[in-house]
Design a protein around this motif. Structure first.
Motif, PDB file in Angstrom:
ATOM      1  N   GLY A 168       7.755   6.829  -3.100  1.00  0.00           N
ATOM      2  CA  GLY A 168       7.725   5.697  -4.008  1.00  0.00           C
ATOM      3  C   GLY A 168       8.918   4.767  -3.892  1.00  0.00           C
ATOM      4  O   GLY A 168       8.983   3.761  -4.601  1.00  0.00           O
ATOM      5  N   GLU A 169       9.840   5.064  -2.991  1.00  0.00           N
ATOM      6  CA  GLU A 169      11.015   4.223  -2.815  1.00  0.00           C
ATOM      7  C   GLU A 169      10.820   3.181  -1.718  1.00  0.00           C
ATOM      8  O   GLU A 169      10.021   3.374  -0.801  1.00  0.00           O
ATOM      9  N   ILE A 170      11.590   2.106  -1.824  1.00  0.00           N
ATOM     10  CA  ILE A 170      11.887   1.247  -0.680  1.00  0.00           C
ATOM     11  C   ILE A 170      13.348   1.493  -0.336  1.00  0.00           C
ATOM     12  O   ILE A 170      14.234   1.271  -1.164  1.00  0.00           O
ATOM     13  N   VAL A 171      13.586   1.990   0.851  1.00  0.00           N
ATOM     14  CA  VAL A 171      14.948   2.247   1.324  1.00  0.00           C
ATOM     15  C   VAL A 171      15.192   1.387   2.549  1.00  0.00           C
ATOM     16  O   VAL A 171      14.338   1.321   3.451  1.00  0.00           O
ATOM     17  N   THR A 172      16.316   0.700   2.591  1.00  0.00           N
ATOM     18  CA  THR A 172      16.626  -0.150   3.731  1.00  0.00           C
ATOM     19  C   THR A 172      17.858   0.327   4.470  1.00  0.00           C
ATOM     20  O   THR A 172      18.774   0.890   3.870  1.00  0.00           O
ATOM     21  N   LEU A 173      17.848   0.097   5.755  1.00  0.00           N
ATOM     22  CA  LEU A 173      18.986   0.375   6.626  1.00  0.00           C
ATOM     23  C   LEU A 173      19.421  -0.950   7.221  1.00  0.00           C
ATOM     24  O   LEU A 173      18.643  -1.597   7.926  1.00  0.00           O
ATOM     25  N   ILE A 174      20.644  -1.369   6.906  1.00  0.00           N
ATOM     26  CA  ILE A 174      21.145  -2.632   7.428  1.00  0.00           C
ATOM     27  C   ILE A 174      22.299  -2.376   8.392  1.00  0.00           C
ATOM     28  O   ILE A 174      22.909  -1.305   8.385  1.00  0.00           O
ATOM     29  N   PHE A 228       8.322 -10.267   2.622  1.00  0.00           N
ATOM     30  CA  PHE A 228       9.023  -9.366   1.716  1.00  0.00           C
ATOM     31  C   PHE A 228       8.319  -9.259   0.370  1.00  0.00           C
ATOM     32  O   PHE A 228       8.349  -8.201  -0.262  1.00  0.00           O
ATOM     33  N   GLU A 229       7.664 -10.318  -0.056  1.00  0.00           N
ATOM     34  CA  GLU A 229       6.879 -10.254  -1.299  1.00  0.00           C
ATOM     35  C   GLU A 229       5.699  -9.303  -1.140  1.00  0.00           C
ATOM     36  O   GLU A 229       5.349  -8.565  -2.075  1.00  0.00           O
ATOM     37  N   VAL A 230       5.085  -9.296   0.045  1.00  0.00           N
ATOM     38  CA  VAL A 230       3.983  -8.364   0.296  1.00  0.00           C
ATOM     39  C   VAL A 230       4.485  -6.930   0.275  1.00  0.00           C
ATOM     40  O   VAL A 230       3.835  -6.029  -0.291  1.00  0.00           O
ATOM     41  N   ILE A 231       5.643  -6.675   0.875  1.00  0.00           N
ATOM     42  CA  ILE A 231       6.218  -5.325   0.868  1.00  0.00           C
ATOM     43  C   ILE A 231       6.477  -4.863  -0.567  1.00  0.00           C
ATOM     44  O   ILE A 231       6.148  -3.735  -0.946  1.00  0.00           O
ATOM     45  N   ARG A 232       7.035  -5.756  -1.380  1.00  0.00           N
ATOM     46  CA  ARG A 232       7.299  -5.413  -2.783  1.00  0.00           C
ATOM     47  C   ARG A 232       5.993  -5.107  -3.515  1.00  0.00           C
ATOM     48  O   ARG A 232       5.915  -4.147  -4.296  1.00  0.00           O
ATOM     49  N   GLU A 233       4.978  -5.913  -3.276  1.00  0.00           N
ATOM     50  CA  GLU A 233       3.681  -5.721  -3.933  1.00  0.00           C
ATOM     51  C   GLU A 233       3.054  -4.384  -3.547  1.00  0.00           C
ATOM     52  O   GLU A 233       2.505  -3.669  -4.397  1.00  0.00           O
ATOM     53  N   LEU A 234       3.128  -4.037  -2.260  1.00  0.00           N
ATOM     54  CA  LEU A 234       2.569  -2.762  -1.809  1.00  0.00           C
ATOM     55  C   LEU A 234       3.271  -1.584  -2.470  1.00  0.00           C
ATOM     56  O   LEU A 234       2.642  -0.595  -2.849  1.00  0.00           O
ATOM     57  N   ASN A 235       4.571  -1.686  -2.602  1.00  0.00           N
ATOM     58  CA  ASN A 235       5.333  -0.615  -3.242  1.00  0.00           C
ATOM     59  C   ASN A 235       5.019  -0.532  -4.734  1.00  0.00           C
ATOM     60  O   ASN A 235       4.790   0.561  -5.273  1.00  0.00           O
ATOM     61  N   ARG A 236       4.978  -1.663  -5.380  1.00  0.00           N
ATOM     62  CA  ARG A 236       4.786  -1.694  -6.829  1.00  0.00           C
ATOM     63  C   ARG A 236       3.366  -1.311  -7.218  1.00  0.00           C
ATOM     64  O   ARG A 236       3.146  -0.531  -8.149  1.00  0.00           O
ATOM     65  N   ASN A 237       2.373  -1.849  -6.510  1.00  0.00           N
ATOM     66  CA  ASN A 237       0.980  -1.662  -6.913  1.00  0.00           C
ATOM     67  C   ASN A 237       0.314  -0.456  -6.280  1.00  0.00           C
ATOM     68  O   ASN A 237      -0.570   0.159  -6.878  1.00  0.00           O
ATOM     69  N   GLU A 238       0.726  -0.118  -5.042  1.00  0.00           N
ATOM     70  CA  GLU A 238       0.097   0.994  -4.329  1.00  0.00           C
ATOM     71  C   GLU A 238       0.979   2.241  -4.284  1.00  0.00           C
ATOM     72  O   GLU A 238       0.538   3.293  -3.829  1.00  0.00           O
ATOM     73  N   GLY A 239       2.240   2.102  -4.693  1.00  0.00           N
ATOM     74  CA  GLY A 239       3.169   3.231  -4.618  1.00  0.00           C
ATOM     75  C   GLY A 239       3.575   3.576  -3.204  1.00  0.00           C
ATOM     76  O   GLY A 239       4.033   4.693  -2.939  1.00  0.00           O
ATOM     77  N   LEU A 240       3.423   2.619  -2.275  1.00  0.00           N
ATOM     78  CA  LEU A 240       3.719   2.888  -0.877  1.00  0.00           C
ATOM     79  C   LEU A 240       5.219   3.078  -0.681  1.00  0.00           C
ATOM     80  O   LEU A 240       6.027   2.280  -1.147  1.00  0.00           O
ATOM     81  N   THR A 241       5.575   4.129   0.038  1.00  0.00           N
ATOM     82  CA  THR A 241       6.969   4.404   0.381  1.00  0.00           C
ATOM     83  C   THR A 241       7.311   3.640   1.653  1.00  0.00           C
ATOM     84  O   THR A 241       6.555   3.677   2.628  1.00  0.00           O
ATOM     85  N   VAL A 242       8.446   2.948   1.640  1.00  0.00           N
ATOM     86  CA  VAL A 242       8.816   2.073   2.755  1.00  0.00           C
ATOM     87  C   VAL A 242      10.235   2.376   3.206  1.00  0.00           C
ATOM     88  O   VAL A 242      11.162   2.447   2.388  1.00  0.00           O
ATOM     89  N   PHE A 243      10.405   2.572   4.519  1.00  0.00           N
ATOM     90  CA  PHE A 243      11.724   2.639   5.134  1.00  0.00           C
ATOM     91  C   PHE A 243      11.860   1.417   6.017  1.00  0.00           C
ATOM     92  O   PHE A 243      11.111   1.237   6.979  1.00  0.00           O
TER      93      PHE A 243
END
Length: 250
Positions: A40-46, A186-201
């Protein structure tokens, strides 16, 4: 490691990277990397270009192989599994440079990403991708190689989503794109995480957008993690701002 330490959610991470070292021949690209991504997280590596970010993403996918350390997915050691076995475990990647099938149509590219074992989901998944990226619906009969850079990035993400992943690996999704398109992605990524619970790295050079989006972030320098914290904490750090945010706030 910096004094700022992100407070990770309790429980076992969905993805855990433990002490991973990776080499290209005699050149060491990753130096004992530790990263956690919880469900359920969005984690970024910069990090700067050449820091080792994409190498970590590719090492998670099994090519190149970690020389030492472990990569765990849902508690299972996947470090030495073949890449196709890793990707069959509800993991999908949108790679750096997009890598769409240039001679195939948008529709054929999306079909390539779909679950092969059960096509009962295809129509529903296709509808969701077209809702996220209406431009792809308009271009469904067009060859991938003739799309704009932004449209190709949409297609690469859409193709990854067709496999119904639990973990989405995104490698430099903003690379080479106009600021307006970057914002849409980036708005699509946020939407997928918020609405679908998609975990993103998410691996990104665009630190401003990535840290604003992410729940937690890691900073990589010369193949090692040097700092970790919440996205908000890292955005506030003077050393992060001076090193990565100059000109990035688009």
């Amino acid at each position: 490691m910096s004094a700022i330490e992100a407070t990770s959610p309790a429980g076992e991470p969905l993805l855990a990277v433990r002490g991973v070292q990776t080499f290209y021949g005699k050149i060491q690209a990753l130096r004992g990397v530790d990263v956690d991504v919880h469900e359920g997280e969005i984690v970024t590596l910069i990090g700067a270009n050449g820091a080792g970010k994409s190498t970590l993403m590719m090492t998670i996918c099994g090519n190149p192989r970690a020389s030492t350390g472990q990569i765990l997915y849902r508690g299972e050691d996947i470090t030495h599994l073949p890449t196709h076995d890793i990707m069959s475990k509800s993991i999908a990647q949108s790679p750096e440079g997009r890598r769409v099938f240039a001679r195939m149509t948008v529709m054929e590219n999306l079909q390539m990403g779909a679950i092969l074992e059960d096509d009962g989901y295809f129509d529903d998944d296709l509808r969701k991708v077209f809702e996220l990226f209406p431009r792809l619906k308009e271009r469904r009969g067009q060859r991938g190689g003739t799309l704009s850079g932004g449209e190709q990035q949409m297609l690469a993400i859409g193709r990854a989503l067709m496999s119904r992943p639990k973990l989405l690996l995104l490698d430099e999704p903003s690379l080479g794109l106009a600021p307006l398109i970057v914002k849409q992605i980036f708005e699509v990524i946020r939407e997928l995480n918020r609405n679908e619970g998609l975990t993103v790295f998410l691996v990104e050079q665009n630190a401003f957008h990535a840290l604003r989006l992410a729940h937690r972030g890691y900073v990589m320098v010369n193949g090692a993690i040097t700092m970790t914290g919440s996205g908000r904490e890292l955005l506030a750090r003077d050393e992060v701002r001076s090193a990565y945010l100059e000109g990035g706030a688009h």
